[in-house]
Design an enzyme around this catalytic site. Structure first.
Site, mmCIF file in Angstrom:
data_model
loop_
_atom_site.group_PDB
_atom_site.id
_atom_site.type_symbol
_atom_site.label_atom_id
_atom_site.label_comp_id
_atom_site.label_asym_id
_atom_site.label_seq_id
_atom_site.Cartn_x
_atom_site.Cartn_y
_atom_site.Cartn_z
ATOM 1 N N GLU A 150 -31.686 -12.589 -10.235
ATOM 2 C CA GLU A 150 -30.518 -11.710 -10.054
ATOM 3 C C GLU A 150 -29.550 -11.779 -11.241
ATOM 4 O O GLU A 150 -28.972 -10.775 -11.639
ATOM 5 C CB GLU A 150 -29.760 -12.074 -8.761
ATOM 6 C CG GLU A 150 -30.510 -11.734 -7.482
ATOM 7 C CD GLU A 150 -30.764 -10.237 -7.319
ATOM 8 O OE1 GLU A 150 -30.031 -9.451 -7.948
ATOM 9 O OE2 GLU A 150 -31.705 -9.879 -6.590
ATOM 10 N N VAL A 151 -29.368 -13.006 -11.769
ATOM 11 C CA VAL A 151 -28.440 -13.151 -12.898
ATOM 12 C C VAL A 151 -28.977 -12.379 -14.095
ATOM 13 O O VAL A 151 -28.247 -11.637 -14.775
ATOM 14 C CB VAL A 151 -28.249 -14.639 -13.262
ATOM 15 C CG1 VAL A 151 -27.304 -14.773 -14.445
ATOM 16 C CG2 VAL A 151 -27.716 -15.410 -12.066
ATOM 17 N N THR B 1 2.735 5.413 5.317
ATOM 18 C CA THR B 1 3.862 5.851 6.135
ATOM 19 C C THR B 1 4.200 4.793 7.189
ATOM 20 O O THR B 1 3.357 3.955 7.537
ATOM 21 C CB THR B 1 3.538 7.212 6.787
ATOM 22 O OG1 THR B 1 4.729 7.711 7.388
ATOM 23 C CG2 THR B 1 2.447 7.103 7.831
ATOM 24 N N MET C 91 12.915 7.752 13.286
ATOM 25 C CA MET C 91 14.363 7.941 13.456
ATOM 26 C C MET C 91 14.711 8.082 14.937
ATOM 27 O O MET C 91 15.546 8.899 15.309
ATOM 28 C CB MET C 91 14.835 9.195 12.681
ATOM 29 C CG MET C 91 14.526 9.128 11.195
ATOM 30 S SD MET C 91 14.704 10.718 10.356
ATOM 31 C CE MET C 91 13.173 11.547 10.794
ATOM 32 N N ASP D 199 16.318 5.608 -2.382
ATOM 33 C CA ASP D 199 17.247 5.618 -1.246
ATOM 34 C C ASP D 199 17.156 4.346 -0.423
ATOM 35 O O ASP D 199 16.457 3.404 -0.777
ATOM 36 C CB ASP D 199 17.128 6.890 -0.414
ATOM 37 C CG ASP D 199 15.706 7.237 -0.094
ATOM 38 O OD1 ASP D 199 15.008 6.346 0.407
ATOM 39 O OD2 ASP D 199 15.300 8.391 -0.355
ATOM 40 N N ILE E 173 6.062 12.705 4.720
ATOM 41 C CA ILE E 173 6.213 12.521 6.163
ATOM 42 C C ILE E 173 7.670 12.182 6.438
ATOM 43 O O ILE E 173 8.136 11.085 6.099
ATOM 44 C CB ILE E 173 5.253 11.432 6.688
ATOM 45 C CG1 ILE E 173 3.817 11.915 6.476
ATOM 46 C CG2 ILE E 173 5.523 11.143 8.170
ATOM 47 C CD1 ILE E 173 2.749 11.033 7.026
ATOM 48 N N PRO F 119 -42.304 -14.316 -15.553
ATOM 49 C CA PRO F 119 -43.536 -14.144 -14.771
ATOM 50 C C PRO F 119 -43.304 -13.211 -13.587
ATOM 51 O O PRO F 119 -44.173 -12.430 -13.227
ATOM 52 C CB PRO F 119 -43.847 -15.568 -14.293
ATOM 53 C CG PRO F 119 -43.090 -16.475 -15.179
ATOM 54 C CD PRO F 119 -41.897 -15.724 -15.665
ATOM 55 N N LYS G 256 21.372 7.473 1.948
ATOM 56 C CA LYS G 256 20.756 8.096 3.106
ATOM 57 C C LYS G 256 20.512 7.133 4.246
ATOM 58 O O LYS G 256 19.531 6.418 4.281
ATOM 59 C CB LYS G 256 19.429 8.751 2.731
ATOM 60 C CG LYS G 256 19.578 10.235 2.682
ATOM 61 C CD LYS G 256 18.249 10.852 2.913
ATOM 62 C CE LYS G 256 18.193 12.125 2.102
ATOM 63 N NZ LYS G 256 16.821 12.491 1.835
ATOM 64 N N GLY H 233 10.915 5.876 0.769
ATOM 65 C CA GLY H 233 10.304 4.981 1.751
ATOM 66 C C GLY H 233 9.080 5.645 2.376
ATOM 67 O O GLY H 233 9.054 6.863 2.552
ATOM 68 N N GLY H 234 8.068 4.855 2.680
ATOM 69 C CA GLY H 234 6.888 5.397 3.372
ATOM 70 C C GLY H 234 6.155 6.413 2.525
ATOM 71 O O GLY H 234 5.854 6.177 1.364
ATOM 72 N N PRO I 128 6.257 1.174 3.651
ATOM 73 C CA PRO I 128 7.278 0.791 4.620
ATOM 74 C C PRO I 128 8.069 -0.462 4.258
ATOM 75 O O PRO I 128 9.050 -0.761 4.927
ATOM 76 C CB PRO I 128 6.465 0.564 5.889
ATOM 77 C CG PRO I 128 5.094 0.251 5.430
ATOM 78 C CD PRO I 128 4.885 0.904 4.109
HETATM 79 N N1 SAH Z 1 8.948 8.940 4.732
HETATM 80 C C1 SAH Z 1 9.091 7.822 5.612
HETATM 81 C C2 SAH Z 1 9.900 8.130 6.844
HETATM 82 C C3 SAH Z 1 11.329 8.441 6.551
HETATM 83 S S1 SAH Z 1 12.245 8.760 8.038
HETATM 84 C C4 SAH Z 1 7.694 7.330 6.010
HETATM 85 O O1 SAH Z 1 6.696 7.984 5.734
HETATM 86 O O2 SAH Z 1 7.619 6.255 6.601
HETATM 87 C C5 SAH Z 1 12.966 7.210 8.350
HETATM 88 C C6 SAH Z 1 12.396 6.564 9.586
HETATM 89 O O3 SAH Z 1 11.141 5.983 9.295
HETATM 90 C C7 SAH Z 1 13.216 5.432 10.127
HETATM 91 O O4 SAH Z 1 14.278 5.900 10.936
HETATM 92 C C8 SAH Z 1 12.207 4.669 10.937
HETATM 93 O O5 SAH Z 1 11.974 5.298 12.175
HETATM 94 C C9 SAH Z 1 10.956 4.850 10.108
HETATM 95 N N2 SAH Z 1 10.714 3.695 9.229
HETATM 96 C C10 SAH Z 1 10.643 3.676 7.901
HETATM 97 N N3 SAH Z 1 10.362 2.453 7.431
HETATM 98 C C11 SAH Z 1 10.267 1.658 8.504
HETATM 99 C C12 SAH Z 1 9.986 0.278 8.694
HETATM 100 N N4 SAH Z 1 9.755 -0.551 7.658
HETATM 101 N N5 SAH Z 1 9.974 -0.197 9.954
HETATM 102 C C13 SAH Z 1 10.200 0.606 10.996
HETATM 103 N N6 SAH Z 1 10.458 1.913 10.880
HETATM 104 C C14 SAH Z 1 10.492 2.434 9.665
#
Ligand code: SAH
Length: 473
Positions: free
Chosen positions: A22-23, A333, A384, A250, A308, A43, A272, A303-304, A227
């Site tokens: 294999e090597v 997300t 949210m 944000d 979304i 061989p 925000k 975030g996330g 997240p």
């Molecule tokens: N674009 C982001 C969502 C933004 S709306 C995404 O895709 O995740 C913001 C909401 O996302 C928050 O009010 C909460 O409900 C959720 N959220 C984001 N990060 C979070 C985390 N680390 N733990 C729990 N809820 C989270």
């Protein structure tokens, strides 16, 4: 420096591999990638070498090694498990000045094979001088994460313009500046994300200019930061964070993630929180446009996932309208992140066949379609939703869900301070108040929540009142 790193042209040159395991197969594969004419003397051959032989990719001498095998070889690799034989091959090669490598025996090598990152034609070779191949591989992995898979395309872009750029800028320093701008600027980003025509056009435009300054319009990267856990960033997010001139972020972006941005980058906070829209969306859009027009590479970190409940669509739309180049990088997300880290699968063949993401409040104060949400075998994830938790639970019960439907709140999901509160539609609002759940919190409703008890694996923090957190329920 114990070894001189060089890149050797072995296209169509006879190269010998001694050994058929294999090597040996891995070494033969490497030589084949560099288009060598490979002969294996052994061989017997392992399965993959048999395939190579049958496909005509290698020649095979089915016997033990003989000194005459070395004749005409440009390069030799010994990969047998017979130390004496490996030593003999090494000695013979050195006598006739044929470069030789003996696998895992640096003292018998006249050359060593580095760990490589292959972004052909760009190749990064890493060596620890034979001292620790594992260390070299770790370094290689780090480099891997920094160079996008399509990095080689930049070489193609440069190659295509090379002669013209040479004619255009006879001064070496000017030429170098030009290429630095192109290969680290928007044109490069376009190339790496498959917008090849646009990339070539951008280089054309830059070539027409009087001075080799950076391209006049920058670019905006709309990047999902995930997240909270920095490990959940994508490679692309990390790379763009390290090359951005300015970061617009944000509240939801975790400090640990922000720290990964390029040190010299300017940072602009645009706030925000639910009740504290520090900057109206219009103003954020304008900031992005203004910075990009100054020629900056603007990282809009969200975030996330930007698409979304992140208003990524509105920001991208504003940029498109003004003709500012942009790219969008998905992020994990909150629903995916919180669900995984809380051990709550969003779908499950026994409990939920669908999953919907909804916001806890709507822009125009409108209402959700509660009947559509109150379906059996469906997981409902509310972003949210903490503020209106009580009314959300009531509305779902009113629309037909049992008051005993399991529900979870995940606060600060994926971070060290993650808290998971388990209850049902009837009990969760009271418990949330009792345990002082704070934003950001994600609400997950459905039978899948029951799985948390068995699947919880991530250790978060303690509850606000100091009792062990995880399964508050
Ligand atoms: N674009 C982001 C969502 C933004 S709306 C995404 O895709 O995740 C913001 C909401 O996302 C928050 O009010 C909460 O409900 C959720 N959220 C984001 N990060 C979070 C985390 N680390 N733990 C729990 N809820 C989270």
């Amino acid at each position: 420096m114990e070894f001189l790193p060089i890149f050797v042209d072995i296209r169509l040159r006879p190269c010998l591999v001694v050994g058929g395991g294999e090597v040996a197969a891995r070494k033969a594969e490497l030589l084949l990638r560099a288009n060598a004419a490979v002969t294996v003397v052994a061989p017997e051959l392992c399965g993959s070498l048999v395939q190579d032989r049958d496909a005509g990719r290698i020649s095979h001498r089915a016997r033990v090694f003989q000194p005459s095998d070395l004749e005409g070889s440009a390069l030799v690799i010994a990969a047998t498990d017979d130390e004496a034989l490996n030593g003999e091959v090494s000695g013979l090669c050195r006598k006739c000045a044929i470069p030789v490598n003996v696998v895992d025996a640096p003292e018998l090598c006249s050359f060593i094979v580095p760990s490589i990152v292959d972004r052909s034609p760009v190749i990064v070779a890493v060596s620890s001088g034979g001292a620790s191949p594992v260390l070299a591989r770790i370094v290689r992995t780090k480099v891997e994460t920094l160079l996008p898979a399509s990095y080689g395309k930049l070489a193609a872009l440069a190659e295509g313009f090379r002669e013209r750029v040479k004619r255009r800028f006879s001064d070496l320093a000017q030429r170098r500046r030009f290429w630095e701008d192109v290969l680290q600027g928007p044109a490069a980003e376009m190339m790496l994300t498959g917008r090849e025509q646009a990339a070539r056009l951008a280089v054309e435009v830059a070539l027409q200019r009087d001075t080799p300054s950076s391209l006049s319009v920058g670019e905006v990267y709309l990047v999902g930061a995930g997240p909270g856990d920095p490990d959940l960033l994508t490679f692309r997010a990390l790379r763009l964070m390290q090359q951005a001139d300015v970061v617009v972020y944000d509240r939801l972006v975790a400090p640990a993630i922000l720290e990964l941005a390029h040190r010299g980058a300017e940072r602009i906070y645009v706030g925000k929180a639910r009740c504290d829209h520090s900057l109206p969306q219009d103003e954020i859009n304008q900031i992005l446009v203004r910075l990009a027009r100054q020629g900056k590479r603007v990282l809009r970190l969200k975030g996330g996932d930007p698409f979304i409940f992140g208003r990524g669509g509105e920001e991208a739309d504003a940029l498109a309208e003004k003709g500012i180049p942009f790219q969008i990088v998905p992020g994990v997300t909150a629903a995916s992140g919180c669900a995984s880290y809380a051990g709550i699968p969003l779908t499950h063949r026994d409990y939920a066949h669908s999953c919907v993401f909804v916001p806890g409040h709507l822009k125009d104060g409108g209402d959700l379609d509660w009947r559509a949400l109150a379906q059996p075998r469906q997981t409902v994830v509310v972003y949210m939703g903490l503020h209106a938790l009580e009314s959300i639970c009531q509305r779902l019960i009113g629309a037909g869900l049992s008051a005993e439907t399991p529900a979870a709140l995940v606060q600060d999901g994926t971070t060290q301070s993650q808290r998971v509160l388990i209850g049902d539609l009837a009990s969760l609002p009271t418990r949330a108040a009792e345990f002082r759940m704070r934003p950001p919190s994600l609400l997950i409703i459905g039978e899948v929540v029951r799985l948390h008890e068995r699947l919880a694996w991530f250790e978060g923090a303690d509850t606000a009142d100091g009792t062990a957190l995880k399964a508050v329920g």
